[in-house]
Design a protein around this motif. Structure first.
Motif, PDB file in Angstrom:
ATOM      1  N   GLU A 202       0.826  -1.204   0.000  1.00 44.44           N
ATOM      2  CA  GLU A 202       0.000   0.000   0.000  1.00 44.44           C
ATOM      3  C   GLU A 202       0.861   1.255   0.000  1.00 44.44           C
ATOM      4  N   ARG A 203       1.955   1.249   0.782  1.00 41.07           N
ATOM      5  CA  ARG A 203       2.826   2.423   0.831  1.00 41.07           C
ATOM      6  C   ARG A 203       3.484   2.674  -0.528  1.00 41.07           C
ATOM      7  N   ILE A 204       3.939   1.610  -1.173  1.00 36.05           N
ATOM      8  CA  ILE A 204       4.587   1.760  -2.474  1.00 36.05           C
ATOM      9  C   ILE A 204       3.567   2.198  -3.526  1.00 36.05           C
ATOM     10  N   ARG A 205       2.340   1.685  -3.398  1.00 34.61           N
ATOM     11  CA  ARG A 205       1.301   2.071  -4.353  1.00 34.61           C
ATOM     12  C   ARG A 205       0.996   3.560  -4.255  1.00 34.61           C
ATOM     13  N   HIS A 206       0.912   4.066  -3.032  1.00 30.65           N
ATOM     14  CA  HIS A 206       0.660   5.500  -2.863  1.00 30.65           C
ATOM     15  C   HIS A 206       1.818   6.333  -3.400  1.00 30.65           C
ATOM     16  N   LEU A 207       3.039   5.896  -3.113  1.00 23.40           N
ATOM     17  CA  LEU A 207       4.212   6.608  -3.610  1.00 23.40           C
ATOM     18  C   LEU A 207       4.240   6.629  -5.129  1.00 23.40           C
ATOM     19  N   SER A 208       3.943   5.467  -5.735  1.00 22.41           N
ATOM     20  CA  SER A 208       3.933   5.369  -7.194  1.00 22.41           C
ATOM     21  C   SER A 208       2.880   6.279  -7.806  1.00 22.41           C
ATOM     22  N   HIS A 209       1.721   6.332  -7.150  1.00 25.38           N
ATOM     23  CA  HIS A 209       0.640   7.174  -7.662  1.00 25.38           C
ATOM     24  C   HIS A 209       0.974   8.661  -7.537  1.00 25.38           C
ATOM     25  N   GLU A 210       1.546   9.056  -6.398  1.00 26.45           N
ATOM     26  CA  GLU A 210       1.856  10.463  -6.169  1.00 26.45           C
ATOM     27  C   GLU A 210       2.923  10.974  -7.138  1.00 26.45           C
ATOM     28  N   ARG A 211       3.918  10.133  -7.426  1.00 28.15           N
ATOM     29  CA  ARG A 211       5.046  10.576  -8.253  1.00 28.15           C
ATOM     30  C   ARG A 211       4.985  10.041  -9.689  1.00 28.15           C
ATOM     31  N   SER A 212       3.881   9.358 -10.020  1.00 30.50           N
ATOM     32  CA  SER A 212       3.684   8.827 -11.381  1.00 30.50           C
ATOM     33  C   SER A 212       4.870   7.956 -11.818  1.00 30.50           C
ATOM     34  N   LEU A 213       5.214   6.986 -10.968  1.00 33.05           N
ATOM     35  CA  LEU A 213       6.369   6.131 -11.229  1.00 33.05           C
ATOM     36  C   LEU A 213       6.018   4.799 -11.885  1.00 33.05           C
ATOM     37  N   ALA A 214       4.715   4.423 -11.863  1.00 30.54           N
ATOM     38  CA  ALA A 214       4.275   3.144 -12.438  1.00 30.54           C
ATOM     39  C   ALA A 214       5.073   1.964 -11.879  1.00 30.54           C
ATOM     40  N   LEU A 215       5.349   2.007 -10.572  1.00 28.80           N
ATOM     41  CA  LEU A 215       6.159   0.946  -9.963  1.00 28.80           C
ATOM     42  C   LEU A 215       5.467  -0.406 -10.019  1.00 28.80           C
ATOM     43  N   GLU A 216       4.141  -0.419  -9.842  1.00 31.52           N
ATOM     44  CA  GLU A 216       3.431  -1.703  -9.859  1.00 31.52           C
ATOM     45  C   GLU A 216       3.526  -2.358 -11.228  1.00 31.52           C
ATOM     46  N   LEU A 217       3.382  -1.551 -12.289  1.00 34.06           N
ATOM     47  CA  LEU A 217       3.488  -2.095 -13.639  1.00 34.06           C
ATOM     48  C   LEU A 217       4.884  -2.633 -13.891  1.00 34.06           C
ATOM     49  N   ARG A 218       5.892  -1.888 -13.473  1.00 37.20           N
ATOM     50  CA  ARG A 218       7.266  -2.349 -13.663  1.00 37.20           C
ATOM     51  C   ARG A 218       7.499  -3.671 -12.935  1.00 37.20           C
ATOM     52  N   ALA A 219       6.970  -3.753 -11.701  1.00 36.16           N
ATOM     53  CA  ALA A 219       7.141  -4.981 -10.924  1.00 36.16           C
ATOM     54  C   ALA A 219       6.397  -6.149 -11.566  1.00 36.16           C
ATOM     55  N   SER A 220       5.189  -5.883 -12.065  1.00 35.10           N
ATOM     56  CA  SER A 220       4.393  -6.940 -12.692  1.00 35.10           C
ATOM     57  C   SER A 220       5.102  -7.494 -13.924  1.00 35.10           C
ATOM     58  N   LEU A 221       5.652  -6.617 -14.737  1.00 38.42           N
ATOM     59  CA  LEU A 221       6.359  -7.059 -15.940  1.00 38.42           C
ATOM     60  C   LEU A 221       7.640  -7.810 -15.577  1.00 38.42           C
ATOM     61  N   THR A 222       8.312  -7.362 -14.522  1.00 35.27           N
ATOM     62  CA  THR A 222       9.518  -8.069 -14.075  1.00 35.27           C
ATOM     63  C   THR A 222       9.178  -9.479 -13.631  1.00 35.27           C
ATOM     64  N   ILE A 223       8.088  -9.597 -12.859  1.00 31.41           N
ATOM     65  CA  ILE A 223       7.630 -10.910 -12.404  1.00 31.41           C
ATOM     66  C   ILE A 223       7.296 -11.811 -13.590  1.00 31.41           C
ATOM     67  N   LEU A 224       6.529 -11.264 -14.532  1.00 36.24           N
ATOM     68  CA  LEU A 224       6.117 -12.054 -15.699  1.00 36.24           C
ATOM     69  C   LEU A 224       7.315 -12.539 -16.488  1.00 36.24           C
ATOM     70  N   PHE A 225       8.239 -11.647 -16.789  1.00 36.74           N
ATOM     71  CA  PHE A 225       9.364 -12.027 -17.639  1.00 36.74           C
ATOM     72  C   PHE A 225      10.348 -12.939 -16.920  1.00 36.74           C
ATOM     73  N   THR A 226      10.395 -12.852 -15.578  1.00 35.18           N
ATOM     74  CA  THR A 226      11.222 -13.793 -14.820  1.00 35.18           C
ATOM     75  C   THR A 226      10.668 -15.207 -14.941  1.00 35.18           C
ATOM     76  N   LEU A 227       9.348 -15.339 -14.764  1.00 29.39           N
ATOM     77  CA  LEU A 227       8.731 -16.660 -14.921  1.00 29.39           C
ATOM     78  C   LEU A 227       8.832 -17.139 -16.364  1.00 29.39           C
ATOM     79  N   ALA A 228       8.723 -16.211 -17.325  1.00 27.09           N
ATOM     80  CA  ALA A 228       8.864 -16.589 -18.731  1.00 27.09           C
ATOM     81  C   ALA A 228      10.269 -17.110 -19.012  1.00 27.09           C
TER      82      ALA A 228
END
Length: 384
Positions: A202-228
């Motif tokens: 939740e803290r990272i989500r708020h930070l990402s939203h406030e600063r427009s960092l798209a951290l969740e998307l970056r993390a999701s893609l990292t997770i996906l490509f690691t499993l790939a």
């Protein structure tokens, strides 16, 4: 492959959304994208070439993302899933058992030797097709509550089984690779669950939203490509990696913002590339020389509808039974894998997709009745 070709693919891929606009048709966007690929590929004008390494790699990324989004569509946190699990699981198993002899008969009649592959296809369901069709429909009535787990179980089981069924000669290697990917997804789910419960997410989500960092998307893609990467190293399809990663994310609760970002990246760019590539890799001219492939596709589609429809013997309403036959991800994956590995006969990949189109047609026909059934059986707001 250059920017000109990429721009052309993106431009003509707009046909997919255009065809899906009439809501009464219930046509998935991918149908138009496949048609574009067929038109531009070896069947049509030969403008794009499926064997281009860059095109093929972008398509594989798109494939992983398509299955990732499909995995997130499974309502794993929905209380209805748990409530209807016993009957939904029983029906999914029943469809799977019935699919085996039917698939054997089809494989024997057409002489393809692909009974195991056909069994997986006939037993599969696609939550990514059914849930968008039912968007806005009440899912609280008995028929819908039992439908959700049936879709989830069939979808997940067939995605796991496909790599094993399509290449029986290397089933041991595929099984080990699949287990590694699944184990990675389980570890991922445990880490994500701890991350959410600890409050860090939740803290990272708020930070990402406030600063427009798209951290969740970056993390999701990292997770996906690691499993790939694990999947490729283990000689299994990125299909399994994408679906497993999506399920792990769905199990802990995918934030709406991330869902929108993933949807935009996938449906706006990579999914069209994959489906255009898939269409471009098909040579429909082969069907003129092998008309039996057309018959095979129609038979597979009708057999899937019949196998799923047979669950009316378990007191499942027939529209709900028929709509569970909707399939796209598994036959698409089978066609893509079979084409890439050279495991399918001439025209067979096209037959698999034709069978999927038959099930989607059946879904479109019964969608209105399923919606009416859901409304009629949904509990009233007052609980009466």
């Amino acid at each position: 492959m250059g920017f000109g070709t990429l721009a052309l693919i993106c431009l003509v891929a707009l046909l997919g959304p255009i065809l899906s606009l009439p809501r009464w048709l219930h046509l998935p966007v991918v149908i138009g994208e496949l048609l574009v690929g067929i038109l531009l590929g070896q069947t049509g004008f030969g403008v794009v070439h499926a064997d281009d390494p860059t095109f093929a790699f972008l398509a594989e990324v798109g494939f992983a993302l398509v299955m990732f989004v499909a995995g997130t569509h499974l309502p794993l946190r929905d209380p209805a899933l748990r409530a209807g699990l016993p009957r939904g699981l029983t029906r999914a198993v029943g469809v799977g058992l019935l699919a085996v002899p039917v698939a054997w008969l089809v494989a024997e009649f057409f002489g393809t030797g692909h009974a195991a592959l056909y069994a997986v296809l006939l037993a599969s369901s696609s939550a990514a097709i059914v849930l968008p069709v039912l968007n806005g429909t009440p899912l609280t009535g008995p028929a819908m509550v039992e439908l959700l787990p049936q879709l989830a179980v069939a979808d997940a089981a067939c995605v796991v089984a496909l790599p094993l069924a399509i290449d029986p000669a290397h089933v041991g290697r595929a099984l080990v690779g699949a287990l590694v990917v699944i184990a990675g997804a389980v570890v991922l789910w445990l880490v994500l669950r701890w991350f959410v419960r600890s409050g860090r997410e939740e803290r990272i989500r708020h930070l990402s939203h406030e600063r427009s960092l798209a951290l969740e998307l970056r993390a999701s893609l990292t997770i996906l490509f690691t499993l790939a990467a694990l999947a490729v190293a283990g000689h299994v399809s990125v299909m399994l990696a994408g679906f497993a990663a999506g399920m792990a994310l769905s199990a802990v609760g995918e934030p709406r913002r991330v869902a929108k970002q993933l949807f935009a990246v996938t449906e706006g760019f990579f999914a069209p590339i994959f489906f255009v590539w898939l269409g471009a890799s098909l040579d429909l001219r082969q069907l003129a020389d092998h008309p039996s492939a057309i018959v095979l596709g129609i038979v597979l589609g009708l057999a899937a509808v019949a196998v799923h429809g047979a669950m009316v013997v378990t007191a499942q309403p027939w529209p709900a039974a028929v709509i569970t036959a909707a399939q796209l991800g598994v036959p698409t994956a089978a066609a893509a894998l079979g084409t890439t590995l050279g495991l399918l006969r001439v025209g067979e990949a096209t037959a698999l997709l034709l069978g999927a189109l038959v099930t989607i047609t059946a879904t479109a026909i019964v969608a209105g009745r399923v919606e009416a059934l859901a409304v009629a059986t949904a509990p009233s707001p007052t609980g009466d």
